[in-house]
Design a protein around this motif. Sequence first.
Motif, mmCIF file in Angstrom:
data_model
loop_
_atom_site.group_PDB
_atom_site.id
_atom_site.type_symbol
_atom_site.label_atom_id
_atom_site.label_comp_id
_atom_site.label_asym_id
_atom_site.label_seq_id
_atom_site.Cartn_x
_atom_site.Cartn_y
_atom_site.Cartn_z
ATOM 1 N N LEU A 172 0.864 -1.179 0.000
ATOM 2 C CA LEU A 172 0.000 0.000 0.000
ATOM 3 C C LEU A 172 0.897 1.223 0.000
ATOM 4 C CD1 LEU A 172 -2.510 -1.092 2.795
ATOM 5 C CD2 LEU A 172 -2.953 -1.063 0.326
ATOM 6 N N ILE B 17 -9.438 4.245 -0.075
ATOM 7 C CA ILE B 17 -8.361 3.357 0.382
ATOM 8 C C ILE B 17 -7.021 3.813 -0.205
ATOM 9 C CG2 ILE B 17 -9.818 1.307 0.699
ATOM 10 C CD1 ILE B 17 -8.839 0.355 -2.060
ATOM 11 N N LEU B 18 -5.978 3.335 0.399
ATOM 12 C CA LEU B 18 -4.647 3.600 -0.147
ATOM 13 C C LEU B 18 -4.442 2.756 -1.404
ATOM 14 C CD1 LEU B 18 -2.608 3.487 3.174
ATOM 15 C CD2 LEU B 18 -3.180 5.531 1.846
ATOM 16 N N PRO B 19 -3.825 3.312 -2.433
ATOM 17 C CA PRO B 19 -3.525 2.508 -3.628
ATOM 18 C C PRO B 19 -2.511 1.416 -3.284
ATOM 19 C CG PRO B 19 -3.214 4.876 -4.059
ATOM 20 C CD PRO B 19 -3.394 4.720 -2.578
ATOM 21 N N GLY B 20 -2.564 0.328 -4.058
ATOM 22 C CA GLY B 20 -1.620 -0.764 -3.837
ATOM 23 C C GLY B 20 -2.036 -1.976 -4.622
ATOM 24 N N ASP B 21 -1.362 -3.088 -4.338
ATOM 25 C CA ASP B 21 -1.694 -4.319 -5.049
ATOM 26 C C ASP B 21 -1.155 -5.516 -4.277
ATOM 27 O OD1 ASP B 21 -2.737 -5.953 -7.006
ATOM 28 O OD2 ASP B 21 -1.675 -4.975 -8.652
ATOM 29 N N PHE B 22 -1.622 -6.691 -4.677
ATOM 30 C CA PHE B 22 -1.057 -7.914 -4.117
ATOM 31 C C PHE B 22 0.251 -8.233 -4.829
ATOM 32 C CE2 PHE B 22 -5.449 -8.143 -2.828
ATOM 33 C CZ PHE B 22 -5.319 -8.574 -1.526
ATOM 34 N N LYS C 297 -2.336 2.081 -11.921
ATOM 35 C CA LYS C 297 -3.586 2.618 -11.403
ATOM 36 C C LYS C 297 -3.611 4.136 -11.402
ATOM 37 C CE LYS C 297 -4.581 -1.485 -8.757
ATOM 38 N NZ LYS C 297 -4.739 -2.121 -7.461
ATOM 39 N N GLU D 295 -10.554 3.804 -15.219
ATOM 40 C CA GLU D 295 -10.935 2.594 -14.505
ATOM 41 C C GLU D 295 -10.970 2.806 -12.987
ATOM 42 O OE1 GLU D 295 -9.533 -2.069 -14.285
ATOM 43 O OE2 GLU D 295 -8.510 -0.703 -15.673
ATOM 44 N N TYR D 296 -10.172 3.757 -12.525
ATOM 45 C CA TYR D 296 -10.103 3.981 -11.081
ATOM 46 C C TYR D 296 -10.488 5.407 -10.740
ATOM 47 C CZ TYR D 296 -7.489 -0.344 -11.280
ATOM 48 O OH TYR D 296 -7.112 -1.640 -11.507
#
Lengths: 223, 223
Positions: free
Chosen positions: A14, A42-47, A65, A113-114
């Motif tokens: 994140l 939310i905070l941006p991030g990824d798995f 993103k 998209e975001y």
Amino acid sequence: MNSQRNCDIAIETLISMFTVEDGEIKVLLMRKKTEPYKGYWILPGDFIKNDETLEDTIIDAVYDKLGIASMYLEQAGSYSAIDRNPESRVIAFSFFGLVDIVSIKLKRVENSEYETNWFSIDSIPKMGYDHDIILNKTIDILKNKLNDYSFLKYLFPSDFTLPEIQNVYEQLNRVKVDRRNFRKKILNSELIESTGDKNEGFMGRPANLYRFKSESNSVSTFS
Amino acid sequence: MNSQRNCDIAIETLISMFTVEDGEIKVLLMRKKTEPYKGYWILPGDFIKNDETLEDTIIDAVYDKLGIASMYLEQAGSYSAIDRNPESRVIAFSFFGLVDIVSIKLKRVENSEYETNWFSIDSIPKMGYDHDIILNKTIDILKNKLNDYSFLKYLFPSDFTLPEIQNVYEQLNRVKVDRRNFRKKILNSELIESTGDKNEGFMGRPANLYRFKSESNSVSTFS
DNA sequence: GCAAAAGTGTTACAGATACACCCATGC
DNA sequence: GCATGGGTGTATCTGTAACACTTTTGC
């Protein structure tokens, strides 16, 4: 290391990314479009993926993103409470990022998209998960970082005025400082130089413009 | 958060735990008994379990493997290079710990299952994996921490002398400082008080003994 | 009484703070 | 010419750095 490994835990990254716009310190948040926490910010991030480091993951997420390709990036902390995600076990790694608003506006690819927005750190909206805790912790890191003037270069690489930068300092530390003393300190640091130009077209006397002296001036820096 | 989660990544915690013994700053390492890196020294730690936070994991590992039940503990950093473990993908979370040698000697349960040793931070042995990198990074954190005298209380809670504590300061920062100035600074901080006793039985004039004034004096503290 | 290590006070310097007036521009 | 905001210099204070002799103990 002879105990069993456990693979039922997911890992996400994140980022709390900060910039300065219109004299205010802002952080970039995304609106969540699905349950849980649908509609919350939310905070941006990824798995994380198999072939990526945590840093790779966060750089990709920010680019994909948010359309931001270059920034100052640093590790911040980890969040591993069992129930921090109501759906499954997820451990978060938090990063701290700085970008300047000019390069964002030049380089940023708008991505429909975001839904994203820059929020003043003094008016953070209702956030999903434990992201408010993570963000607040990262704001503390920001406050410590900016006591060292050299980090200001990531927020103001060029063509800033001393009153602008003083204003950010005062906001963050919730103090008023003497203009003469502030100027002396930052000019004595020898980090910045005058560009020779002036900030014309505003009320009052035009301010001199400065830039950070460039050696290794930004682009995805790790500590 | 719509990309796929990946469960082929293991998570381990590692700790660089420091103490002061015989005037030297030391770190606790374990010898690895199996391949790979058999015979090399490594940082203590463990893989995370489903029902544990990262902090739980490291506290358990320190207790189970080292017999140490109480310490100052803080997050340090994460290490996620793809090939940092030759056998499989493992992401490490590094912790920073401080303990005082007196409480270790009182409380520590000797556990013959693990070979451990305290090494002076100036003579670290050959280490397995990337643990030398992780340890060196944590030593940098230690140096920064101890600029703030209040962290010394985790290393010297009571019955220390000012020359002892000055010696640690000088080792860590590789400087010599004036005894009078050092005393003035630490006594002015009002963090410590005289116990009234003296450190007798050594060569030369006996030194006064001090202790940290106790409010919330240690026991597994998190920042 | 001598070697070893601890304790003590004063001066000098540097960095931080406090403070008020003049300058350049837009309207 | 006046309102707005920017630029400048000096005096004080406070914390840090430099410096040498005396005291207490063991042997």
